[in-house]
Write an enzyme that holds these catalytic residues in place. Structure first.
Site, PDB file in Angstrom:
ATOM      1  N   CYS A  67       0.813  -1.222   0.000  1.00 16.05           N
ATOM      2  CA  CYS A  67       0.000   0.000   0.000  1.00 16.05           C
ATOM      3  C   CYS A  67       0.845   1.270   0.000  1.00 16.05           C
ATOM      4  O   CYS A  67       0.344   2.355  -0.325  1.00 16.05           O
ATOM      5  CB  CYS A  67      -0.922   0.023   1.212  1.00 16.05           C
ATOM      6  N   HIS A  84      -2.797   7.915   6.488  1.00 13.58           N
ATOM      7  CA  HIS A  84      -3.042   6.667   5.767  1.00 13.58           C
ATOM      8  C   HIS A  84      -4.510   6.296   5.956  1.00 13.58           C
ATOM      9  O   HIS A  84      -5.190   5.953   4.991  1.00 13.58           O
ATOM     10  CB  HIS A  84      -2.107   5.584   6.295  1.00 13.58           C
ATOM     11  N   HIS A 123      -9.617   2.725  -0.651  1.00 20.35           N
ATOM     12  CA  HIS A 123      -8.186   2.454  -0.510  1.00 20.35           C
ATOM     13  C   HIS A 123      -7.666   1.974  -1.869  1.00 20.35           C
ATOM     14  O   HIS A 123      -7.961   0.859  -2.296  1.00 20.35           O
ATOM     15  CB  HIS A 123      -7.985   1.392   0.560  1.00 20.35           C
TER      16      HIS A 123
END
Length: 924
Positions: free
Chosen positions: A179, A314, A354
């Protein structure tokens, strides 16, 4: 940038500018739409009807949700030179990132083909299943080799494909960190810029799943049950998956400011680390690891955390992740401040989901836009704080509404961006608002806008998009718009231009209603340019040219300086555009004006293949060709004028006509002696003359053969004739029997009546650019200009997708009716099939079909090149294998480079088959 007293002095050499961006995110085709969605507080995630939780009983359900891109399988294959077949093999993730790389460079105002430094590219992607589809698909790419599928799908080739297609010569490095991939790519690019590995860098990441990824929900997993990403909220139950692509263009700040780039924001410091083993599991986050990376980035940036007033977190909205992230940020900030609630915090995942490998780029681009617009967008789906987060004891407050970004007085807007990957890789970036740009230098009132595209329809879109943009942004200086279009766009074959005065005038011209848009009929081809010097000077526009154009001014002033040695001439009479009464001064002025105009054009990149003159223009042409120095040419012009005056002849009012009368024989002899003293040199540019070489007194003897010399130039129908003076040389050319419509006649001077209108010189330059002249735009402006963000290329996309295999298909070798992107089906490529040679077709027709089958095209013309159509060495192997089956001939792959068109390849086949049309071949 100066020391603000709140950290170390900002050193332009140590900081990095963000000069361009491009993105495709759920609900947003570009960064403009992305920003509007953010400020409007839009959630662009796609949700389906609730479904039962697997194994959860009849009362348990979840909402399938994902942030989806619009038509990610659509791609402009022609723009990048891919055949439809190869485009279908390539993972859409690669394709979208490739298009975004082009858009990011255009947004930055840079054409990589003309950028003098090294451009690097750093990025990564997510794991997709498209390669599996390519292997098992039902259409013509089912015969693709493992190597083709590997090259088209593996992330190893994600950024090297960009470097290859865009011609980038710096490092091309794939970065993979789950990620955190795209923000780690940014950090890697920053380090490369600071170490000198490259001078400009693209950095980013991609996560594009075609077909759309269906991530099953599992209780206790990371996905949200209700389909919403509620970062920092008490009801947060997990994240939502999403697709996206984001790319930024980076440059050393000092270089960006020097080069006139538009700086959107500044990267003051970046850091990357790993949690190591200090966590409860491999997939779990760590407070210490995250705090350390934030602390390191602040240290590199030389920034007091008390001056950071926004953090893009995040923020995955997982029960474990959010509290750990806030605790880590607090731990890092407490090294510098005990204050609470002064820093806003949010997450773009609440808007788009995401986006995996592109998540860091999404957060970075959001924050750069926020810094530039001085506005903090709302972080969505936040009502009550997560009970595990005591925000009152932290420096942070959730940015739950749109608000103006107003830091304390004397403090610039500063922000942090975090991205954390499963596996423990952490990245953090510290940003600051851009410094004020140095003002551009004064610009000429009229500017030349140049537009180009690969196709006529794309050119229309380019024009319409620019007109709409300028209509919405009338404050943008038109000189900077012109510079960005001229120097910051790839040059395509279909072109048009307009000469405009001001941004509102540009909108009118681009609308096409007043007839000022000039265009070409097709791609330019190389054409020889001839300068025609009529010997009359530039009386209408010389004054303006001297004022507005540095190259003209320098060349004219050099002529005036050389004229000081001419007896009886007062150089004060040599004023551009003002005709003196003295005949010698008048002729010297004509020489100086035409010479300066020619030097202006050559400084701008117009390189003559030959020069031709009449009257005084003979000597101007000779000076431009390098036969005489300016000083010697001026002496000869002055002597020639005096000799004609002594003979009772007046210099012609129109240089294309011969003077009345001839000079006396002794005058001619004197003139020839001056020529010998000048020492004529071999011309560096061919000098077109109908008289004998070295005969410089022909005009004095009444033997100027101007029209015969003009006929020599007109023998080449490709010739471009540029009249470097205000005479009627072009009218004379039109009357010659050798003139055709194929000749391009260009008049850089408008004459007295049009002296206050659009400069004919810019119109002439536009005509030459249409014809393919490589213009030196920096010399045209001769002043510092700024690049400005403008609309990027309007890709003309078609659907390129491998169709999933269908169980009812009869056989893999059956002919496909229509390929998924609309191209004709290609069968199995065997020439003995329904499109093979058994129908009695000629070798050329069969080769054309073979090219089309191999490349996935509907048809191929005889003159088409295999490589221009998207073929490469790997595809060539398949072509030759099919040719072996169809024609029974063995052809080495290297031979294809000498026989790349249908016609050439068919001739090669016939030669190998015995000198006649090759019969159908039946394998034994």
């Amino acid at each position: 940038m100066s020391d603000d007293g709140l950290g170390e002095p900002a050193d332009d050499a140590e900081h990095i500018a963000v000069i361009g961006m491009a993105a495709r995110f759920p609900g947003a085709e570009d960064i403009g739409q992305f920003w509007r969605n953010l400020t409007d507080g839009l959630d662009t995630v796609t949700r389906s009807d609730p479904r039962p939780v697997p194994g959860g009983g009849p009362t348990r359900s979840y909402v399938p949700a994902r942030g989806l891109l619009r038509e990610p399988e659509w791609f402009d294959a022609d723009y990048f030179g891919y055949s439809p077949r190869e485009a279908r093999i390539i993972d859409p993730q690669h394709r979208v990132l490739l298009e975004c790389a082009v858009q990011a460079l255009e947004h930055a105002g840079h054409d990589p083909a003309r950028y003098p430094g090294a451009i690097g590219v750093y990025g990564g992607g997510t794991a997709t299943r498209y390669a599996e589809l390519a292997r098992s698909g039902a259409d013509s790419v089912s015969g693709a080799t493992d190597m083709e599928i590997l090259l088209g799908n593996a992330n190893d080739y994600l950024v090297t494909r960009i470097a290859y297609k865009l011609g980038l010569r710096g490092p091309a490095v794939t970065v993979q960190a789950a990620c955190a991939t795209s923000l780690v790519a940014v950090h890697t690019a920053v380090q490369a810029l600071l170490s000198g590995d490259c001078d400009m860098a693209l950095a980013g990441g991609a996560a594009v799943h075609v077909p759309a990824r269906n991530s099953p929900y599992a209780e206790g997993g990371i996905l949200s049950a209700d389909g919403f990403c509620r970062t920092f909220d008490a009801a947060a139950g997990g994240t939502v998956g999403g697709d996206g692509v984001g790319v930024v263009v980076l440059k050393r700040l000092a270089d960006a400011l020097s080069d006139g780039d538009h700086v959107h924001a500044v990267l003051r410091g970046t850091a990357v680390n790993n949690d190591g083993s200090g966590r409860i599991g491999f997939t779990a986050p760590s407070v210490d690891g995250q705090a350390a990376v934030v602390r390191d980035a602040l240290s590199v940036a030389g920034v007091d955390p008390a001056t950071v007033t926004y953090v893009e977190a995040h923020g995955t909205a997982t029960p474990l992740g959010d509290p750990i992230e806030v605790a880590a940020l607090t731990k890092a900030f407490r090294d510098g401040t005990d204050r609470s609630g002064f820093c806003r915090i949010g997450s773009v995942k609440t808007n788009i989901g995401h986006t995996d490998a592109a998540a860091g780029a999404a957060g970075l681009i959001k924050t750069v836009l926020a810094l530039e617009h001085a506005t903090i967008p709302p972080s969505l789906h936040y009502g009550e704080p997560n009970p595990r987060i005591d925000f009152a004891a932290t420096p942070f407050r959730v940015a739950d509404r749109l608000e103006e970004w107003r830091p304390p007085a004397g403090t610039p807007r500063r922000a942090g961006v975090s991205s954390f990957g499963i596996g423990g890789t952490n990245a953090h970036v510290v940003l600051e608002e851009a410094p004020a740009a140095a003002p551009a230098e004064p610009a000429a009132p009229w500017q030349l806008l140049v537009l180009s595209a690969r196709t006529p329809t794309a050119l229309e879109a380019v024009t319409e998009n620019l007109a709409a943009h300028l209509d919405a942004h009338p404050e943008v200086p038109v000189a900077d718009v012109a510079w960005t279009l001229q120097a910051g766009r790839r040059r395509h074959g279909h072109r048009r231009y307009a000469v405009v005065a001001g941004t509102p005038d540009a909108v009118r011209a681009l609308s096409g209603t007043d007839g000022r848009l000039a265009g070409s009929d097709g791609p330019p081809v190389p054409r020889p340019v001839t300068f025609l010097f009529p010997g009359t000077g530039a009386p209408g526009e010389a004054g303006r040219l001297h004022t507005e154009h540095r190259a003209f001014r320098r060349a004219f002033d050099a002529c005036r300086t050389a004229a000081r040695d001419i007896e009886g001439v007062d150089v004060r009479d040599l004023r551009p555009g003002v005709r003196p009464a003295d005949p010698v001064a008048a002729e010297l002025l004509a020489f100086a004006e035409e010479y300066a105009l020619a030097r202006t054009l050559t400084a701008w990149g117009v390189r003559p293949a030959s020069v031709l003159g009449t009257g005084v223009g003979v000597f101007t042409a000779a000076a431009v060709a390098g036969v005489f120095s300016v000083r010697d040419a001026i002496r000869l012009v002055a002597e020639r004028t005096r000799l004609l005056g002594a003979a009772g002849a007046e210099p012609a009012a129109d240089g294309v006509a011969a003077a009345d009368g001839v000079a006396a024989a002794d005058g001619v002899a004197r003139f020839e002696e001056l020529v010998r003293e000048a020492g004529p040199r071999v011309p560096g540019i061919p000098l077109v003359r109908a008289t004998a070489p070295g005969d410089w007194s022909a005009y004095l003897r009444g033997e100027d053969e101007w029209h015969r010399a003009l006929d020599l130039v007109l023998e080449d129908s490709r010739s471009v004739l540029v009249e470097t003076g205000a005479g009627s040389a072009l009218d004379a050319a039109r009357r010659r029997p050798g003139h055709t419509d194929d000749h391009l006649l260009v008049a850089p001077l408008a004459g007295e009546a049009e002296a206050d209108g659009p400069p004919a010189l810019l119109t002439a330059l536009g005509d030459l650019w249409l014809a393919g002249t490589e213009v030196s735009w920096a010399e045209v402006h001769a002043a510092r200009r700024l690049r400005v963000p403008l609309p990027t290329y309007p890709f003309e996309r078609r659907r390129h997708l491998v169709a999933a295999a269908e169980p009812e298909r009869v056989s893999a070798g059956a002919e496909e009716a229509v390929a998924p992107d609309g191209a004709s089906g290609s069968g199995n490529g065997n020439g003995n099939g329904p499109e093979g040679g058994s129908d009695g077709a000629s070798t050329a027709d069969r080769v054309a079909r073979l090219f089309a089958q191999t490349l996935g095209l509907a048809d191929v013309a005889p003159e088409n090149s295999f490589f221009d159509l998207g073929g490469d060495s790997l595809i060539a192997v398949q072509l030759l294998s099919r040719a072996r089956e169809d024609f029974g001939v063995e052809i080495d792959v290297l031979a294809l480079y000498d026989a790349e068109t249908v016609t050439e390849f068919a001739a090669l086949v016939d030669t190998l088959a015995g000198g006649h049309d090759s019969p159908p071949h039946t394998p034994s």
